[in-house]
Motif scaffolding. Structure first.
Motif, mmCIF file in Angstrom:
data_model
loop_
_atom_site.group_PDB
_atom_site.id
_atom_site.type_symbol
_atom_site.label_atom_id
_atom_site.label_comp_id
_atom_site.label_asym_id
_atom_site.label_seq_id
_atom_site.Cartn_x
_atom_site.Cartn_y
_atom_site.Cartn_z
ATOM 1 N N PRO A 453 81.699 -13.306 32.874
ATOM 2 C CA PRO A 453 81.847 -13.114 34.324
ATOM 3 C C PRO A 453 80.529 -12.824 35.034
ATOM 4 O O PRO A 453 80.461 -12.948 36.252
ATOM 5 C CB PRO A 453 82.792 -11.906 34.422
ATOM 6 N N THR A 454 79.477 -12.456 34.299
ATOM 7 C CA THR A 454 78.183 -12.159 34.928
ATOM 8 C C THR A 454 77.267 -13.382 34.973
ATOM 9 O O THR A 454 76.159 -13.288 35.497
ATOM 10 C CB THR A 454 77.476 -11.024 34.177
ATOM 11 N N PHE A 455 77.710 -14.512 34.423
ATOM 12 C CA PHE A 455 76.888 -15.717 34.374
ATOM 13 C C PHE A 455 76.987 -16.417 35.732
ATOM 14 O O PHE A 455 77.975 -17.085 36.045
ATOM 15 C CB PHE A 455 77.381 -16.629 33.250
ATOM 16 N N VAL A 456 75.970 -16.265 36.561
ATOM 17 C CA VAL A 456 76.012 -16.698 37.955
ATOM 18 C C VAL A 456 76.171 -18.217 38.085
ATOM 19 O O VAL A 456 76.802 -18.706 39.026
ATOM 20 C CB VAL A 456 74.743 -16.215 38.689
ATOM 21 N N LYS A 457 75.635 -18.968 37.151
ATOM 22 C CA LYS A 457 75.741 -20.421 37.205
ATOM 23 C C LYS A 457 77.192 -20.868 37.272
ATOM 24 O O LYS A 457 77.526 -21.891 37.884
ATOM 25 C CB LYS A 457 75.066 -21.056 35.978
ATOM 26 N N GLY A 458 78.066 -20.114 36.604
ATOM 27 C CA GLY A 458 79.479 -20.466 36.635
ATOM 28 C C GLY A 458 80.031 -20.471 38.054
ATOM 29 O O GLY A 458 80.825 -21.342 38.429
ATOM 30 N N THR A 478 84.339 -17.954 46.162
ATOM 31 C CA THR A 478 83.652 -18.063 44.870
ATOM 32 C C THR A 478 82.184 -17.679 44.981
ATOM 33 O O THR A 478 81.652 -16.916 44.164
ATOM 34 C CB THR A 478 83.780 -19.496 44.323
ATOM 35 N N TYR A 479 81.508 -18.220 46.001
ATOM 36 C CA TYR A 479 80.094 -17.896 46.187
ATOM 37 C C TYR A 479 79.900 -16.391 46.428
ATOM 38 O O TYR A 479 78.965 -15.779 45.896
ATOM 39 C CB TYR A 479 79.533 -18.679 47.380
ATOM 40 N N ARG A 480 80.780 -15.796 47.209
ATOM 41 C CA ARG A 480 80.657 -14.367 47.490
ATOM 42 C C ARG A 480 80.909 -13.532 46.235
ATOM 43 O O ARG A 480 80.281 -12.490 46.041
ATOM 44 C CB ARG A 480 81.639 -13.973 48.593
ATOM 45 N N GLU A 481 81.830 -13.998 45.385
ATOM 46 C CA GLU A 481 82.080 -13.292 44.118
ATOM 47 C C GLU A 481 80.835 -13.327 43.237
ATOM 48 O O GLU A 481 80.489 -12.348 42.578
ATOM 49 C CB GLU A 481 83.257 -13.946 43.396
ATOM 50 N N GLY A 482 80.122 -14.459 43.241
ATOM 51 C CA GLY A 482 78.907 -14.575 42.450
ATOM 52 C C GLY A 482 77.797 -13.653 42.925
ATOM 53 O O GLY A 482 76.990 -13.156 42.126
ATOM 54 N N LYS A 484 77.997 -10.701 43.764
ATOM 55 C CA LYS A 484 78.159 -9.356 43.200
ATOM 56 C C LYS A 484 77.239 -9.155 41.997
ATOM 57 O O LYS A 484 76.862 -8.032 41.670
ATOM 58 C CB LYS A 484 79.608 -9.122 42.776
ATOM 59 N N TYR A 485 76.879 -10.266 41.324
ATOM 60 C CA TYR A 485 76.068 -10.189 40.106
ATOM 61 C C TYR A 485 74.611 -10.584 40.347
ATOM 62 O O TYR A 485 73.746 -10.289 39.530
ATOM 63 C CB TYR A 485 76.683 -11.073 39.006
ATOM 64 N N ASP A 486 74.351 -11.275 41.471
ATOM 65 C CA ASP A 486 72.977 -11.636 41.812
ATOM 66 C C ASP A 486 72.909 -11.807 43.328
ATOM 67 O O ASP A 486 73.121 -12.898 43.866
ATOM 68 C CB ASP A 486 72.575 -12.937 41.098
ATOM 69 N N LEU A 493 73.637 -18.242 48.185
ATOM 70 C CA LEU A 493 73.446 -18.023 49.615
ATOM 71 C C LEU A 493 73.518 -19.336 50.397
ATOM 72 O O LEU A 493 74.107 -19.390 51.488
ATOM 73 C CB LEU A 493 72.089 -17.337 49.859
ATOM 74 N N GLU A 494 72.922 -20.390 49.829
ATOM 75 C CA GLU A 494 72.979 -21.698 50.490
ATOM 76 C C GLU A 494 74.419 -22.220 50.508
ATOM 77 O O GLU A 494 74.865 -22.823 51.488
ATOM 78 C CB GLU A 494 72.070 -22.682 49.759
ATOM 79 N N GLY A 495 75.151 -21.995 49.409
ATOM 80 C CA GLY A 495 76.553 -22.411 49.353
ATOM 81 C C GLY A 495 77.381 -21.721 50.418
ATOM 82 O O GLY A 495 78.221 -22.349 51.083
#
Length: 577
Positions: A453-458, A478-482, A484-486, A493-495
């Motif tokens: 869950p911490t792998f931002v690329k996912g 989804t982008y906002r959830e990511g 949380k980890y970076d 941010l672009e997404g």
């Protein structure tokens, strides 16, 4: 070879894997093209998948090869019935009963076909629809007449015909969602202002009204007739001795069962062996002794007794359930002896044979467990992180060269070598996105997040797929959830920026009529959007936004309400000004 493929097909059918059953029966037909039973079995498999056209083709071939076989007509009738060809179904079942008048499946099939035939002329009530209440009763026409816009539509015969069809069967609403007049009518009936583009004439599909199923009258139970008292029989001396030996054998079996329950296995074997000596026409003594050997870990002896029970049972034409029990015990012993993945093959084959004799839930469970154990062991044997990394690097090289199918091949091999590495799933998701295979890309991205869950690329992969699928709200989440980890990840941010840009297009009314129609039609089929529009509270909120600014101001303070409003805006259903 044909028998082996047939056995695999029967096992797959018994386990509910009808697609696999069709493959196996097709292999068997290729080896034995004149075997009517194979076509019959494949017809049943097609019918189980509701592919009645192919089921009918195989059923006709079955009858052609074996016109005096009643089961062929049962398959034929079932296929016709699935295709709603009720007259042909009745005819097929009747032909089968001419061959075998006492065949219960044919009788039941004929009854079903005749009921369906009778029901074909009676109206059927439509299943529930989220907007069904809005179209019910004369109130619908009153509301449409009261609104100036929809009143003009009532002068158009095709619009009236559409509304009549929807009123008869609300499920037909989905057929007309792209017609802006229907969208306008929904807004009037739900008292919600829906943003629409200028209406265009919509072509009406030819649909038929559903029919109401015939309610079967309860069958009268016949009064049981008194059974006649059996007449006394005279036995010869040999028959008396055989009867006595059988009674003694049953006593030995009961003693063996008692010893087995007490875990006194040696004594149990002695009793079962004695019972077998007294009566060798009952294979239950063999299967019980095999069960004792299984508990003792004497697997070779267990398998030997099971093989003897199957062979002897076929000679004596014993109950198929007993033969299935012997095969199941043999399969269990083979599983106990398995040391590598290939050792599970004979056990799986034995369980499949048992299921062809009798579909038993315990046997099916053992088969599934054996197949899973084999798969897990194969994975363990195949597991090699070093080779997985090499394959992933090969995939990366092909990806850089824009050779995406080749890259997918290597990423897949990397996953097989190390299924716990999220990087391979992430990279394959990127390939699928490039190839336009969005469902596969979404599945890989979600697996990537599941593994780490911490792998931002996912999150960037998943968000990209959802963006291309025009699910901007979901992509934004989804982008906002990511983040949380970076929190500073530029891709995320672009997404977010591009998603908000697309969402705002709908709220500003910048969508073209075609884009608006497409987005609204897709949204109206979304259960979440349907639930929002059906919610009485949200319907009042939408009315307040249009007519009561003060109440609307209060609603904006409620995060849950505003979240639902935003979903409607993104879907193009409403517009904020």
């Amino acid at each position: 070879m044909a028998d082996e493929a047939k056995a695999k097909g029967n096992a797959a059918f018994s386990s509910g894997d009808y697609a696999a059953a069709i493959r196996h029966f097709s292999d068997a037909i290729a080896l034995s093209p004149t075997n009517h039973v194979l076509y019959s079995n494949r017809s049943a498999s097609y019918a189980s998948l509701q592919n009645y056209s192919d089921a009918l083709t195989d059923a006709k071939k079955t009858v052609e090869l074996k016109p005096d076989w009643s089961k062929g007509y049962s398959r034929l009738g079932a296929a016709h019935l699935g295709l709603s060809q009720y007259d042909d179904a009745v005819s097929a079942y009747k032909k089968g009963l001419e061959i075998d008048p006492n065949n219960e499946p044919l009788k039941a099939g004929l009854a079903d076909a005749q009921k369906a035939q009778a029901a074909a002329s009676r109206p059927r009530s439509s299943p529930a629809n989220p907007f069904g209440d809005a179209f019910s009763g004369p109130e619908m026409w009153t509301r449409l007449t009261a609104d100036p816009t929809t009143r003009a539509y009532l002068q158009q015969p095709d619009f009236v015909k559409m509304m009549q069809d929807i009123q008869k069967d609300p499920n037909k609403l989905n057929l007309h969602l792209k017609d802006q007049r229907v969208m306008q009518a929904i807004g009037v009936l739900l008292n919600v202002k829906i943003q629409t583009s200028p209406p265009t004439d919509a072509e009406m599909p030819d649909t038929s009204e559903r029919k109401r199923p015939v309610e079967a009258e309860p069958a009268k139970q016949p009064q049981p007739e008194p059974e006649p008292e059996p007449e006394p029989m005279d036995f010869s001396e040999d028959e008396k001795n055989a009867k006595q030996r059988k009674a003694e054998a049953l006593k030995e079996k009961e003693a063996g069962n008692a010893a087995y329950k007490k875990k006194d296995f040696d004594t149990a074997i002695q009793h079962y062996t004695k019972a077998l000596e007294l009566d060798d026409k009952d294979i239950s003594y063999l299967t019980n002794r095999a069960a004792v050997y299984l508990e003792m870990g004497k697997y070779d002896e267990c398998i030997k007794d099971c093989d003897t029970a199957v062979e002897r049972g076929r000679e004596l034409r014993s109950d198929f359930k007993m033969i299935a029990r012997a095969l199941t015990r043999k399969g269990t012993a083979l599983v106990k002896m398995a040391k590598c993945s290939k050792d599970y093959d004979p056990a799986i084959e034995t369980f499949q044979k048992a299921l062809t004799e009798h579909r038993n839930p315990d046997t099916l469970k053992k088969l599934n467990e054996a197949e899973k154990a084999k798969k897990d062991l194969e994975q363990e044997e195949y597991f090699d992180p070093k080779l997985a990394d090499e394959e992933r690097e090969k995939g990366n090289e092909f990806f850089k060269q824009q050779k995406y199918p080749e890259a997918v091949k290597h990423y897949t091999e990397s996953i097989r070598r190390n299924p716990k590495d999220p990087r391979a799933y992430s990279n394959r998701a990127a390939c699928y996105t490039k190839l336009g295979a969005m469902p596969e890309g979404l599945k890989d991205a979600e697996k990537c997040i599941e593994l780490d869950p911490t792998f931002v690329k996912g999150y960037t992969r998943k968000g990209a797929v959802q963006y291309f699928m025009r699910e901007y709200d979901k992509a934004l989440e989804t982008y906002r959830e990511g983040l949380k980890y970076d929190a500073n990840n530029q891709e995320l941010l672009e997404g977010i920026r591009t998603c908000i840009q697309q969402i705002n297009k709908a709220s500003r009314g910048d969508l073209s009529p075609e884009e608006l129609k497409e987005r609204q039609a897709k949204a109206m089929q979304d259960p979440e959007i349907q639930n929002i529009l059906q919610d009485p509270v949200m319907r009042q909120v939408l009315v307040d936004f249009q007519e009561n600014p003060k109440a609307a101001q209060e609603h904006t303070k409620n995060p849950m309400v505003m979240n639902k409003i935003q979903k409607l805006v993104s879907a193009g259903i409403v517009q904020m000004r």
